[in-house]
Write a protein that holds these residues in place. Structure first.
Motif, mmCIF file in Angstrom:
data_model
loop_
_atom_site.group_PDB
_atom_site.id
_atom_site.type_symbol
_atom_site.label_atom_id
_atom_site.label_comp_id
_atom_site.label_asym_id
_atom_site.label_seq_id
_atom_site.Cartn_x
_atom_site.Cartn_y
_atom_site.Cartn_z
ATOM 1 N N MET A 1 -4.366 -7.934 -4.115
ATOM 2 C CA MET A 1 -4.278 -8.660 -2.844
ATOM 3 C C MET A 1 -5.579 -9.405 -2.544
ATOM 4 O O MET A 1 -5.557 -10.539 -2.077
ATOM 5 C CB MET A 1 -3.948 -7.697 -1.710
ATOM 6 N N LEU A 2 -6.707 -8.758 -2.812
ATOM 7 C CA LEU A 2 -7.999 -9.379 -2.538
ATOM 8 C C LEU A 2 -8.132 -10.695 -3.293
ATOM 9 O O LEU A 2 -8.510 -11.724 -2.705
ATOM 10 C CB LEU A 2 -9.129 -8.422 -2.919
ATOM 11 N N GLY A 3 -7.831 -10.683 -4.580
ATOM 12 C CA GLY A 3 -7.956 -11.904 -5.369
ATOM 13 C C GLY A 3 -7.035 -13.000 -4.877
ATOM 14 O O GLY A 3 -7.413 -14.179 -4.845
ATOM 15 N N SER A 4 -5.829 -12.640 -4.473
ATOM 16 C CA SER A 4 -4.872 -13.625 -3.979
ATOM 17 C C SER A 4 -5.364 -14.273 -2.692
ATOM 18 O O SER A 4 -5.221 -15.486 -2.498
ATOM 19 C CB SER A 4 -3.520 -12.949 -3.757
ATOM 20 N N LEU A 5 -5.964 -13.480 -1.807
ATOM 21 C CA LEU A 5 -6.487 -14.026 -0.554
ATOM 22 C C LEU A 5 -7.684 -14.938 -0.814
ATOM 23 O O LEU A 5 -7.842 -15.976 -0.157
ATOM 24 C CB LEU A 5 -6.879 -12.882 0.386
ATOM 25 N N LEU A 6 -8.525 -14.560 -1.761
ATOM 26 C CA LEU A 6 -9.658 -15.420 -2.102
ATOM 27 C C LEU A 6 -9.177 -16.742 -2.692
ATOM 28 O O LEU A 6 -9.716 -17.811 -2.367
ATOM 29 C CB LEU A 6 -10.583 -14.700 -3.087
ATOM 30 N N PRO A 12 -14.863 -14.267 1.590
ATOM 31 C CA PRO A 12 -14.900 -12.909 1.031
ATOM 32 C C PRO A 12 -14.818 -11.828 2.101
ATOM 33 O O PRO A 12 -14.158 -10.810 1.904
ATOM 34 C CB PRO A 12 -16.229 -12.881 0.288
ATOM 35 N N ALA A 13 -15.490 -12.054 3.249
ATOM 36 C CA ALA A 13 -15.483 -11.039 4.306
ATOM 37 C C ALA A 13 -14.083 -10.874 4.894
ATOM 38 O O ALA A 13 -13.598 -9.751 5.089
ATOM 39 C CB ALA A 13 -16.474 -11.408 5.401
ATOM 40 N N SER A 14 -13.410 -11.990 5.188
ATOM 41 C CA SER A 14 -12.064 -11.928 5.761
ATOM 42 C C SER A 14 -11.079 -11.326 4.770
ATOM 43 O O SER A 14 -10.250 -10.486 5.122
ATOM 44 C CB SER A 14 -11.596 -13.329 6.175
ATOM 45 N N ALA A 15 -11.178 -11.763 3.503
ATOM 46 C CA ALA A 15 -10.259 -11.260 2.479
ATOM 47 C C ALA A 15 -10.438 -9.756 2.289
ATOM 48 O O ALA A 15 -9.451 -9.010 2.140
ATOM 49 C CB ALA A 15 -10.494 -11.996 1.173
ATOM 50 N N ALA A 16 -11.689 -9.294 2.317
ATOM 51 C CA ALA A 16 -11.950 -7.865 2.128
ATOM 52 C C ALA A 16 -11.391 -7.050 3.292
ATOM 53 O O ALA A 16 -10.798 -5.982 3.099
ATOM 54 C CB ALA A 16 -13.449 -7.628 1.986
ATOM 55 N N LEU A 17 -11.563 -7.542 4.522
ATOM 56 C CA LEU A 17 -11.073 -6.814 5.692
ATOM 57 C C LEU A 17 -9.548 -6.756 5.695
ATOM 58 O O LEU A 17 -8.955 -5.700 5.953
ATOM 59 C CB LEU A 17 -11.581 -7.480 6.968
ATOM 60 N N LEU A 18 -8.895 -7.863 5.399
ATOM 61 C CA LEU A 18 -7.429 -7.890 5.378
ATOM 62 C C LEU A 18 -6.871 -6.985 4.280
ATOM 63 O O LEU A 18 -5.841 -6.329 4.470
ATOM 64 C CB LEU A 18 -6.938 -9.322 5.195
ATOM 65 N N THR A 19 -7.555 -6.930 3.165
ATOM 66 C CA THR A 19 -7.128 -6.034 2.084
ATOM 67 C C THR A 19 -7.284 -4.575 2.504
ATOM 68 O O THR A 19 -6.408 -3.740 2.249
ATOM 69 C CB THR A 19 -7.945 -6.308 0.815
ATOM 70 N N GLU A 20 -8.381 -4.275 3.189
ATOM 71 C CA GLU A 20 -8.609 -2.913 3.676
ATOM 72 C C GLU A 20 -7.549 -2.509 4.705
ATOM 73 O O GLU A 20 -7.137 -1.345 4.773
ATOM 74 C CB GLU A 20 -10.005 -2.833 4.298
ATOM 75 N N GLN A 21 -7.103 -3.483 5.505
ATOM 76 C CA GLN A 21 -6.135 -3.201 6.572
ATOM 77 C C GLN A 21 -4.681 -3.225 6.089
ATOM 78 O O GLN A 21 -3.779 -2.879 6.861
ATOM 79 C CB GLN A 21 -6.303 -4.225 7.704
ATOM 80 N N LEU A 244 0.731 -15.993 3.982
ATOM 81 C CA LEU A 244 1.802 -15.106 4.441
ATOM 82 C C LEU A 244 3.180 -15.716 4.199
ATOM 83 O O LEU A 244 4.147 -15.000 3.904
ATOM 84 C CB LEU A 244 1.633 -14.802 5.932
ATOM 85 N N ALA A 245 3.261 -17.037 4.315
ATOM 86 C CA ALA A 245 4.555 -17.718 4.162
ATOM 87 C C ALA A 245 5.130 -17.545 2.755
ATOM 88 O O ALA A 245 6.340 -17.697 2.560
ATOM 89 C CB ALA A 245 4.409 -19.198 4.497
ATOM 90 N N ARG A 246 4.275 -17.227 1.778
ATOM 91 C CA ARG A 246 4.766 -17.012 0.412
ATOM 92 C C ARG A 246 5.777 -15.871 0.343
ATOM 93 O O ARG A 246 6.629 -15.828 -0.538
ATOM 94 C CB ARG A 246 3.610 -16.676 -0.530
#
Length: 349
Positions: A1-6, A12-21, A244-246
């Protein structure tokens, strides 16, 4: 998930937080079958429920505001019946009469004790073998969902509570019986607005789900009142929304639209606020209701409401073709098995 968000362009900060959540969830995939081919007590959506002899098919009482509801349904029936005579109307006389008859029948139903529609039955012991099974759910028994899917009371209406029944039953499977359909629902099955859903066996698939932008807990980047009125086309909000739309929406055709636990895929905003206010007796259908001192106090803890079960469109079953049903609970209520405190939110676009 982290890589996909990046890759989607998030920091990086937003992607890491969303992955954690991210939350685990079970996607509930359906396979149409005859009811007789589904074992007693097994997970299913649609068909007939399996309950012990001591538990009857759930019914709801008349709505407390039935007189006003019935009046509005009869007014709508009159409007629909006359619609084909209006210049440019797209309704044929046959369709208008069918629609008007439905409104007349609803006027009677809201003022009567009426059986709830059976939606789903989940074998918790079997589902608990999956890695993404919600930790707060019991690991034995079955969870059965019944609701007033014909009336579909608005989630912001305190009266909506009587239109939902969530039953946790621990009866051994060999002591269950498949309940026959109540006469009132069987009568509807001959009409265009049938509340009988075709049966399907359920299998579970473990996934991770991401927090929607409109959840009250969202804090990955400025959002809501703190965000700009107009999102920049290159903002993180826009990039995340596109990401998210994916995964589609639960009213889409041929998608995995049913889900146990995890973050919901909402079609509209505000489901947590509606559940919090309406479950406390506040009709939350207006801005004024949200602005009251009592509402503001309650809304401070609206973020405690989370998804228990999402039932979306399923053309194979004739299920909710124009929307999605969300069952919300607070984690404390779930852990103490207070399933009577669940709240139903039906959304459509």
């Amino acid at each position: 998930m982290l890589g996909s968000l990046l890759e989607a362009g998030l920091s990086p900060a937003s992607a890491a937080l969303l992955t954690e959540q991210a939350r685990p969830a079970l996607v509930l995939e359906t396979e149409p079958r005859e009811d007789a081919a589904i074992p007693l007590g097994a997970s299913k959506i649609g068909g007939l429920p399996d309950l012990p002899a001591a538990i009857s098919w759930p019914e709801r009482l008349p709505y407390g505001d039935a007189v006003e509801r019935a009046r509005l349904h009869r007014l709508e029936a009159e409007r629909l019946a006359s619609e084909p005579t209006r210049p440019g109307s797209w309704l044929t006389s046959e369709h208008a009469l069918d629609a008007a008859r439905e409104q007349d029948d609803l006027a009677v139903a809201v003022a009567s004790t009426f059986p709830l529609s059976f939606i789903a039955q989940l074998d918790l012991a079997t589902l608990a073998l999956s890695s993404a099974f919600p930790a707060a759910l019991p690991h034995q028994g079955r969870l059965l969902l019944f609701c007033d899917s014909w009336v579909k009371p608005a989630a912001y209406d305190p009266e909506a509570g009587i239109g939902l029944r969530l039953i946790w039953d621990r009866t051994p499977a060999e002591q269950l019986e498949r309940k026959p359909e109540p006469a009132a629902l069987a009568a509807l099955a001959g009409e265009r607005w049938s509340q009988r859903f075709r049966p399907a066996a359920v299998t579970a698939r473990s996934v991770f789900t991401a927090m929607p932008l409109n959840d009250r807990n969202f804090d990955a980047f400025p959002h809501g009142a703190e965000a700009s009125t107009f999102w920049d086309e290159d903002s993180e909000e826009t990039r995340y929304e596109a990401w998210l739309a994916r995964f589609g929406t639960p009213d889409a055709k041929d998608c995995a639209n049913h889900q146990l636990g995890g973050w919901p895929r909402p079609l509209e905003n505000g489901m947590q606020d509606e559940a919090q206010l309406a479950s406390h007796g506040i009709a939350a259908g207006s801005d004024e209701a949200h602005a009251s001192a009592a509402a503001r106090r309650l809304l401070r803890s609206a973020d405690r409401w989370q998804l228990l079960l999402q039932i979306g469109r399923d053309d194979n079953l004739g299920l909710l073709p124009a929307g999605c049903l969300y069952i919300l609970m607070r984690e404390h209520d779930l852990r103490v098995r207070a399933f009577d405190r669940a709240w139903m939110v039906f959304q459509r676009r």
